[in-house]
Design a protein around this motif. Structure first.
Motif, PDB file in Angstrom:
ATOM      1  N   LEU A 158       0.828  -1.206   0.000  1.00  9.53           N
ATOM      2  CA  LEU A 158       0.000   0.000   0.000  1.00  9.53           C
ATOM      3  C   LEU A 158       0.864   1.259   0.000  1.00  9.53           C
ATOM      4  N   LEU A 159       1.950   1.258   0.766  1.00  5.44           N
ATOM      5  CA  LEU A 159       2.822   2.426   0.790  1.00  5.44           C
ATOM      6  C   LEU A 159       3.364   2.727  -0.602  1.00  5.44           C
ATOM      7  N   PHE A 160       3.842   1.722  -1.293  1.00  6.14           N
ATOM      8  CA  PHE A 160       4.417   1.969  -2.609  1.00  6.14           C
ATOM      9  C   PHE A 160       3.351   2.302  -3.641  1.00  6.14           C
ATOM     10  N   GLN A 161       2.182   1.698  -3.537  1.00  5.18           N
ATOM     11  CA  GLN A 161       1.080   2.111  -4.416  1.00  5.18           C
ATOM     12  C   GLN A 161       0.771   3.583  -4.234  1.00  5.18           C
ATOM     13  N   ASN A 162       0.668   4.004  -2.978  1.00  6.95           N
ATOM     14  CA  ASN A 162       0.346   5.408  -2.701  1.00  6.95           C
ATOM     15  C   ASN A 162       1.455   6.342  -3.177  1.00  6.95           C
ATOM     16  N   TRP A 163       2.700   5.955  -2.931  1.00  5.76           N
ATOM     17  CA  TRP A 163       3.840   6.778  -3.350  1.00  5.76           C
ATOM     18  C   TRP A 163       3.860   6.954  -4.866  1.00  5.76           C
ATOM     19  N   ILE A 164       3.702   5.849  -5.581  1.00  8.42           N
ATOM     20  CA  ILE A 164       3.738   5.921  -7.039  1.00  8.42           C
ATOM     21  C   ILE A 164       2.524   6.671  -7.574  1.00  8.42           C
ATOM     22  N   ASN A 165       1.361   6.481  -6.965  1.00 11.64           N
ATOM     23  CA  ASN A 165       0.175   7.221  -7.389  1.00 11.64           C
ATOM     24  C   ASN A 165       0.376   8.724  -7.193  1.00 11.64           C
ATOM     25  N   GLU A 166       0.965   9.125  -6.076  1.00 13.58           N
ATOM     26  CA  GLU A 166       1.213  10.544  -5.832  1.00 13.58           C
ATOM     27  C   GLU A 166       2.212  11.102  -6.847  1.00 13.58           C
ATOM     28  N   ILE A 167       3.217  10.319  -7.186  1.00 17.43           N
ATOM     29  CA  ILE A 167       4.155  10.734  -8.232  1.00 17.43           C
ATOM     30  C   ILE A 167       3.418  10.919  -9.553  1.00 17.43           C
ATOM     31  N   TYR A 168       2.594   9.945  -9.904  1.00 18.12           N
ATOM     32  CA  TYR A 168       1.850   9.996 -11.169  1.00 18.12           C
ATOM     33  C   TYR A 168       0.957  11.234 -11.235  1.00 18.12           C
ATOM     34  N   GLN A 169       0.345  11.594 -10.112  1.00 15.72           N
ATOM     35  CA  GLN A 169      -0.570  12.731 -10.092  1.00 15.72           C
ATOM     36  C   GLN A 169       0.157  14.068 -10.199  1.00 15.72           C
TER      37      GLN A 169
END
Length: 306
Positions: A281-292
């Motif tokens: 979940l941490l890495f999903q959130n981190w990558i999603n925030e980068i993508y956004q």
């Protein structure tokens, strides 16, 4: 969405056996999107195990990722054959002209050495400064986090009376953080370190995101330097702490079993992984925030703080 890694990387088979979707170059070039460029600076001696742990988590996203494995330029590894490094890794000098959407800096087994005495410290300083012009968001792990906090913020670390070693319950401090979406109010996180950060040395630019009253700060956010600092190890697999314990015990060290790793704290039993979902979940959130937030034109990374 798959992650693109070298076809012959040993981690590939492990990931495929676990159901992680990886892709080859032919398939990747047919997708009409810009893959996120993620770099992994691997400072650990066992390169293969560490790259597998992080690749597993970086792949837990619906976005296409191009992962570049990076190593220190002028540092000979005693644990990984040079042929392996030349096949799968780029030196930092080889990638320093590139831009990355995200960059991960791992820990290193040099916790008791003053930063300035680390042989590759000057290159680490150059890399940390480089992230401000060539990386949109950086995640520093364990020793890497301590080094970056020292470099960017002058944060002081100190040696604890006893090593924090085991699986500890931590508290989520900021439930509104985009990096902690979906996190439980408290969670189990593997810990293996002698040092803690002096809270009084943490400036206003830093926000504590995950904490533990017993063993100290776990994760901090840094808006100014576009970074996360994770002092512990959500990337660990089931055997990471157990193997460290057995290695030290076989070396004759007086060491207690890792806290709350084994059922009933019995080292003869199989370790339980109670942090896997939060690692993903941490890495999903981190990558999603980068993508956004990252620029679509990767050449613009680092030009603004977005």
């Amino acid at each position: 969405m798959p992650i693109r890694i070298p076809d012959l990387l040993p981690a590939r088979k492990t990931l495929e056996d676990e159901g992680v979707v990886v892709m080859d170059d032919t398939r990747a070039t047919r997708q009409d999107i810009r893959p996120l460029q993620i770099g992994l600076l691997n400072l650990m001696p066992n390169k293969e195990r560490t790259e597998t742990q992080f690749t597993r988590l970086i792949a837990s996203t619906p976005l296409q990722i191009d992962l570049t494995l990076v190593r220190i330029t002028d540092h000979a590894s005693r644990n990984t054959p040079e042929e392996y490094l030349q096949t799968f890794y780029k030196t930092w000098e080889e990638v320093r002209a590139r831009k990355f959407d995200g960059f991960v800096v791992t820990g290193a087994p040099i916790a008791n050495m003053p930063f300035e005495e680390v042989r590759y410290w000057q290159e680490m300083v150059d890399i940390m400064d480089w992230t401000q012009s060539n990386v949109h968001n950086t995640m520093f792990i364990c020793w890497g986090a301590q080094a970056a906090l020292h470099h960017f913020h002058g944060a002081r670390r100190y040696r604890m009376d006893t090593k924090a070693f085991g699986v500890y319950r931590h508290t989520v401090v900021d439930t509104r953080s985009p990096y902690l979406r979906g996190f439980s109010d408290d969670l189990a996180i593997p810990v293996s370190r002698y040092n803690d950060i002096d809270r009084t040395s943490l400036g206003e630019d830093l926000e504590i995101l995950i904490d533990n009253d017993q063993i100290g700060v776990c994760m901090l956010g840094d808006r100014k330097y576009r970074a996360l600092y994770m002092l512990n190890h959500l990337e660990y697999d089931n055997r990471s702490l157990a193997d460290e314990y057995e290695r030290d015990r076989n070396a004759g060290l007086d060491i207690e079993p890792p806290l709350d790793l084994y059922p009933d704290n019995d080292p003869s039993r199989t370790p339980l992984n109670r942090w896997r979902s939060h690692g993903h979940l941490l890495f999903q959130n981190w990558i999603n925030e980068i993508y956004q937030t990252t620029p679509y034109d990767i050449k613009e990374v680092g030009l603004t703080h977005g």
